[in-house]
Design an enzyme around this catalytic site. Structure first.
Site: not given
Ligand SMILES: *Cc1c(COP(=O)(O)O)cnc(C)c1O
Length: 359
Positions: A47, A168, A193
């Site tokens: 993790r 972003d 994307k």
């Protein structure tokens, strides 16, 4: 790795994150499927870190010029970045952003945070709104209006006021823009994307400056990822790195296709307006005849895929306002086009025929 810094970005895309080139070594990083690691090594629990993540992170970090962390999705990366805002703090943001970011900021307001929303092109308004803010959130071009923000001015003003800036960078990709080099503190990506590029995986990335400019943000984002616990699977990250290898080639074709389609769409009888920022592989069109006509166009294509999302090898289109959470600043007849790498004549023929459904 001992690659020289003056490598071209196309070469970094292909070579970064590979295991050391020793006789018999695997050329690709292994997909490490282990939740835990023998004590006293560089990684102890999956993790917190994983060798497959590190290969992808090294590659994206070199492209953006900072320290990258992989997250389970773009929204995972965005949530981690927003988590640095103190309780009750103020965020400055364009009035049209990726709609998931808009939804998250509304939840942030419900929890007592404050949000100042401005038109993306109001540079002076952005600068004035920074006073007293904790964080400024930027994306350029904006999704789906394709408006261009003056990043250099707003990022410089944020830095001068000690306001954390986040960009972003999903639409431009690191090939089109490297916000850390323009003064941003944090870059986020939906690697779902363009970076991964094949519509087969969800992933996100945050990148922070690794020098003193980073203001400890890299550690805070790492802690947010570790404690939030919604981490990416090693197989997904491997696919992300595999996709990344061809980013330059994919973007070259997709951007050339997009520029040609934008040129042909200007003056098309079924198109009121073309929104193309001049580069990249995304554009939006306002369709003659309103929302229903726009839906008919989306339903009529055969080569273009009628689906949400963007940045895959396949061309996709969608009327954005079909999503109730899409900003009201987006016209109801706007169709967003994510241009893929098919032959441009097939894309044009299909779109031109489908646009006939609007008339
Ligand atoms: C898709 C997208 C996101 C969200 O990414 P997910 O991987 O779907 O969580 C964030 N920002 C932009 C600009 C996007 O297009």
């Amino acid at each position: 790795m001992s690659e020289t810094p003056e490598l071209h970005v196309d070469t970094i895309l292909v070579s970064a994150g590979r295991p050391a080139a020793e006789p018999g070594a695997a050329v690709n990083p292994p997909v490490v499927l282990s939740s835990t690691f023998v004590a006293d090594g560089p990684v102890n629990y999956a993790r917190v870190g994983n060798p497959t993540w590190h290969a992808f992170e090294e590659a994206v970090g070199r492209l953006e010029g900072g320290r990258a962390l992989v997250h389970a999705s773009g929204m995972g990366a965005i949530s981690a970045a927003l988590s640095v805002v103190p309780a009750g703090g103020t965020v400055v943001v364009p009035d049209t952003t990726y709609n998931g970011t808009g939804d998250l900021l509304r939840a942030f307001e419900e929890a007592g945070g404050r949000v100042r929303r401005l038109p993306a092109t109001d540079t002076a308004g952005f600068v004035a709104a920074l006073d007293g803010a904790a964080l400024v959130w930027l994306e350029s071009p904006t999704n789906p209006l394709m408006e261009v923000i003056d990043l250099t001015t707003v990022l410089g003003a944020a830095r001068a006021r000690g306001v954390v800036s986040v960009v972003d960078n999903t639409l431009p990709t690191p090939l089109g823009c490297q916000p850390l080099r323009l003064g941003a503190d944090v870059v986020v990506h939906s690697a779902t994307k363009y970076l991964a590029g094949h519509s087969d995986v969800l992933l996100g990335v945050t990148v922070t400056a690794d020098d003193e400019r980073g203001r400890g943000l890299g550690e805070r984002l790492h802690r947010a990822r570790t404690l939030g616990g919604a981490i990416a699977g090693p197989m997904e990250v491997y696919l992300g790195l595999r996709g990344l290898r061809t980013l330059a080639l994919r973007l070259e074709r997709a951007s050339a296709n997009a520029a040609e389609l934008a040129r042909r769409l200007h003056g098309h009888p079924a198109v009121e307006r073309v929104r193309f920022p001049g580069s990249g592989a995304m554009l939006s069109i306002d369709v003659v005849g309103g929302a229903e006509a726009a839906e008919r166009v989306c339903a009529a294509t055969r080569v273009w895929v009628h689906s949400t999302s963007l940045g895959g090898v396949e061309s996709q289109l969608e009327r954005r306002r079909r999503h109730p959470s899409e900003a009201a600043t987006v016209p109801a007849n706007l169709v967003r086009l994510s241009v893929g790498i098919e032959h441009v004549e097939d894309l044009w023929a299909d779109l031109d025929r489908a646009l006939g459904a609007a008339l």
